[in-house]
Write an enzyme that holds these catalytic residues in place. Structure first.
Site, PDB file in Angstrom:
ATOM      1  N   HIS A 217     -11.800   7.592  -1.659  1.00  0.00           N
ATOM      2  CA  HIS A 217     -11.034   8.380  -0.675  1.00  0.00           C
ATOM      3  C   HIS A 217     -11.747   9.832  -0.951  1.00  0.00           C
ATOM      4  O   HIS A 217     -10.995  10.806  -0.742  1.00  0.00           O
ATOM      5  CB  HIS A 217      -9.404   9.242  -1.957  1.00  0.00           C
TER       6      HIS A 217
ATOM      7  N   HIS B 204      -5.588  -3.609   3.607  1.00  0.00           N
ATOM      8  CA  HIS B 204      -5.126  -2.303   5.461  1.00  0.00           C
ATOM      9  C   HIS B 204      -6.513  -1.897   5.848  1.00  0.00           C
ATOM     10  O   HIS B 204      -7.633  -1.854   5.375  1.00  0.00           O
ATOM     11  CB  HIS B 204      -4.202  -1.297   4.636  1.00  0.00           C
TER      12      HIS B 204
ATOM     13  N   GLU C 103      -0.948   2.127   5.858  1.00  0.00           N
ATOM     14  CA  GLU C 103      -1.395   2.212   4.494  1.00  0.00           C
ATOM     15  C   GLU C 103      -0.889   3.856   3.582  1.00  0.00           C
ATOM     16  O   GLU C 103      -0.559   3.548   2.704  1.00  0.00           O
ATOM     17  CB  GLU C 103      -2.138   1.377   3.612  1.00  0.00           C
ATOM     18  N   GLU C 104      -1.926   4.478   3.639  1.00  0.00           N
ATOM     19  CA  GLU C 104      -2.182   5.645   3.175  1.00  0.00           C
ATOM     20  C   GLU C 104      -1.405   6.467   3.874  1.00  0.00           C
ATOM     21  O   GLU C 104      -1.141   7.793   2.719  1.00  0.00           O
ATOM     22  CB  GLU C 104      -3.719   6.032   3.522  1.00  0.00           C
TER      23      GLU C 104
ATOM     24  N   ASP D 117     -11.768   1.595   0.904  1.00  0.00           N
ATOM     25  CA  ASP D 117     -10.738   1.577   0.270  1.00  0.00           C
ATOM     26  C   ASP D 117     -10.118   1.722   1.677  1.00  0.00           C
ATOM     27  O   ASP D 117      -9.789   3.031   2.200  1.00  0.00           O
ATOM     28  CB  ASP D 117     -10.312   2.358  -0.255  1.00  0.00           C
TER      29      ASP D 117
END
Lengths: 345, 336
Positions: free
Chosen positions: A313, A61, A202-203, A174
């Site tokens: 994150h 992603h 995606e998140e 990420d």
């Protein structure tokens, strides 16, 4: 380094354009076709040698977690909300970049001198925070920022260690780590048609992967990720989730899916035969695009392979280039062997 | 009335946590041999058996899930103790003192870390528990990270009342198998789906329903009861008949499907109850929103102590559920 360029690109969920441009530039000479679908996924096709009928989707992603401006105060301060999962505790005093022009701002914080003892023990909630862009009024701020503008962390990419784990630091590993792996993986030709898919959103709920898998109808799918790594020393002998430097992390089960056992076996057998280090990610935590892909239409056997990343994150993540390169090696080798689908007796 | 206890005992004692349904699937495959016109296993592992109708009927999907709750190993410590994560709705109080078994036969029990006095009377979080397989050190642990265990508990027959682990939803599987045995003729093409991964998000039902595209979907699963001391209020009791779902935590049953189940029970003169379940749902929730939507409902077997190693059902409710479904499938169906 391409990973650095990917890491610094602006790409909060729903606003992945800049990342997509970087990736298109990197892959356009290595794939047979590519297109951008209605939700924003970049879907490429690398034709196979014709040896296998399989359609294989490999997803990473493009989006990252970030912030969205929700309100402009009379005094010019910007209220915001997180996009994706962000711990309130990591936000105060961070420098952020707002919008495509990357307007800098600081998430304001009360000086330690003025904190009451009780306040120093409390977590400040995100709805009490504001981004200070140095504007003295709402009118001034509105000239530079609009409600709905996105913000990213202002983090530069750099290499921390030249030897050993060859650790690098940056934001959004990420899943720019997964994007970097996929860009390398698609440079080879495989027995089957490979669909490299760089997904969006995606998140915020695996949204891009859902529609991409529906359109592609793959026979097999992999999600490539930058995953949780909690390998700092602990009092208790419990799982570190993954360890930096211990190789690609293979998922058996997370909150979003149970990995296909045949594909897990393919990955493990490949790693063992080639002497590539690997680890299992702590089962039961996290979720990836595979969660959406494996439920597409009549179901798709799926697996997730990830590069361990510390502090995901947050504004600054860390990964080992050794792990990243081993993930590329493992994926290339495993895909090279993927001709039939059933491996477990 | 026929006795289903032998079949039930076999099914409930089998191993089959979500994602590891291969043993229970093989067992069910054996039980339904020769009863279907077509049997297949789909990508996710759902076992789908089609019994073709005499013509003019609907495409009906009946679903019961093969999987059960369990635990998955997340870490093996230096001393040979295991940490674990839940598979499905596993509660700490249901683990202590219990045993679980892995696919390779390894048995484990649960221990609890010491607790500070102020927490002694509180229910512990799962991460305060560990799994002990009796290993002397890390090297001698016969299972590893990613291995999966389910409850181990023998079936007990107390006449009408039956006790076992895994009635959720092996009792539904037993009902489907018995319906396949008893259904002599039907105008409908009936797809008997023994689904996977229900306990972790109805996943098998999502893909199998998409593949089948039924005109009507009914899941057979357990539901809670309100007939025990100081129970949460619920108008369902053990032994008062199978329960026709009105709503649960995930769906509103299609009114026509609900009415069809009620009418059939009334025509047969068998007892039934109406079910309003506050929390939890079944495969029917996934069926309902498949593709363009499927009229879906659920026939529930009342069950006490769901998701513990000792669930309890009433044999008569099970037999009546079979009768109801056989009758429903034997006649033409018009969904109003």
């Amino acid at each position: 380094m391409l990973l650095g360029e990917l890491s610094e690109a602006f790409g909060v969920a729903g606003c992945e354009d800049e990342v997509r441009r970087v990736i298109i530039e990197a892959i356009k000479d290595h794939v047979d076709e590519y297109r951008v679908d209605s939700i924003g996924n970049l879907i490429a096709l690398k034709k196979g040698t014709g040896e296998s009928e399989l359609k294989v989707m490999v997803a990473a992603h493009m989006d990252e977690v970030g912030l969205m401006i929700t309100h402009i105060e009379k005094d010019g301060n910007l209220r915001f909300r997180p996009v994706g999962g962000i711990d309130d505790r990591i936000l105060l005093s961070k420098v952020v970049l707002i919008g495509k022009d990357r307007l800098p701002g600081v998430i304001g914080v009360k000086p330690t001198h003025l904190l009451k003892e009780e306040e120093s023990r409390q977590v400040v909630k995100v709805d009490q925070m504001a981004i200070d862009i140095g504007a003295s009024s709402q009118e001034e701020a509105e000239k530079a920022v609009k409600i709905g503008d996105y913000a990213i962390f202002a983090t530069t990419f750099c290499q921390l260690a030249e030897d050993g784990l060859r650790t690098v630091k940056g934001k959004a590993f990420d899943d720019r780590a997964g994007c970097a792996v996929l860009i390398e993986v698609l440079k080879e030709r495989y027995p089957f048609d490979l669909y490299p898919v760089f997904t969006v959103q995606e998140e915020v709920g695996l949204r891009g992967a859902r529609v991409a898998a529906y359109a592609i109808e793959p026979d097999v799918a992999f999600a490539l990720e930058g995953t949780i790594c909690d390998d700092m020393p602990k009092k208790k002998d419990v799982s570190p989730s993954t360890r930096l430097g211990a190789g690609p992390a293979i998922t058996i089960m997370d909150r979003s899916f149970i990995a296909d056992r045949d594909l897990v076996k393919l990955l493990v057998d490949t790693a063992e035969e080639l002497g590539i280090p690997y680890q299992f990610k702590q089962p039961g935590v996290g979720g990836t695009d595979a969660g959406a892909i494996h439920l597409a239409k009549e179901g798709v056997p799926s697996a997730t392979v990830a590069v361990p990343c510390r502090y995901i994150h947050s504004p600054a993540c860390m990964l080992s280039l050794e792990d990243l390169e081993n993930t590329v090696r493992l994926m290339k080798a495993a895909l090279g062997r993927l001709v039939t689908r059933r491996f477990v007796d | 009335m026929k006795d289903m206890k032998e079949l039930i005992k076999k099914l409930v004692e089998a191993y089959g946590p979500s994602g590891r349904e291969e043993q229970i699937r093989e067992m069910i495959k054996g039980e339904i041999e020769g009863l279907a016109d077509e049997v297949r296993v789909d990508t996710l592992g759902n076992l789908i058996a089609l019994k073709c109708g005499s013509g003019g009927g609907l495409k009906v999907m009946l679903a019961a899930h093969m999987d059960e709750i369990g635990v998955i190993v997340t870490h093996v410590d230096e001393k040979g103790f295991l940490r674990f994560a839940p598979i499905g709705g596993v509660r700490p109080l249901a683990l202590l003192g219990g045993r679980v078994v892995f696919a390779n036969g390894t048995v484990g029990t649960f221990g609890l870390e010491k607790r500070e006095p102020e927490n002694e009377n509180k229910v512990p979080d799962l991460d305060k528990l560990y799994l002990d397989v009796g290993a002397k050190d890390k090297a001698s642990v016969p299972v590893g990270v990613g291995d999966v265990a389910c409850f181990q508990r023998p079936f007990a027959d107390q006449g009408d009342r039956l006790l076992a682990k895994g009635f959720d939803d092996r009792i539904g599987c037993a009902v489907l198998i018995q319906v396949m045995r008893d259904l002599e003729s039907s105008p409908h093409d009936v797809y008997f789906v023994f689904s996977v991964q229900e306990e972790v998000g109805l996943r098998g039902a999502i893909t199998s329903t998409y593949g089948i595209q039924p005109d009507l979907g009914i899941s057979v699963d357990v539901t809670g009861t309100g007939d025990t001391p100081e129970a949460r209020t619920m108008a369902v009791s053990l032994g008062e008949g199978p329960a026709v779902k009105v709503k649960d935590g995930g769906m509103l049953a299609h009114p026509a499907v609900k009415d069809l189940l009620i009418e059939t029970a009334e025509e047969l003169g068998i007892p039934y109850q109406l079910e309003v379940l506050e929390r939890g749902t079944t495969d029917a929730m996934a069926m309902q929103v498949s593709r363009e939507g499927v009229p879906a409902g659920c026939l529930s077997i009342p069950c006490r102590y769901v998701h513990t190693p000792s669930e309890m059902v009433d044999h008569n409710d099970v037999l009546n559920a079979v009768k109801l479904l056989v009758a429903l499938l034997s006649k033409p169906i018009e969904l109003s």
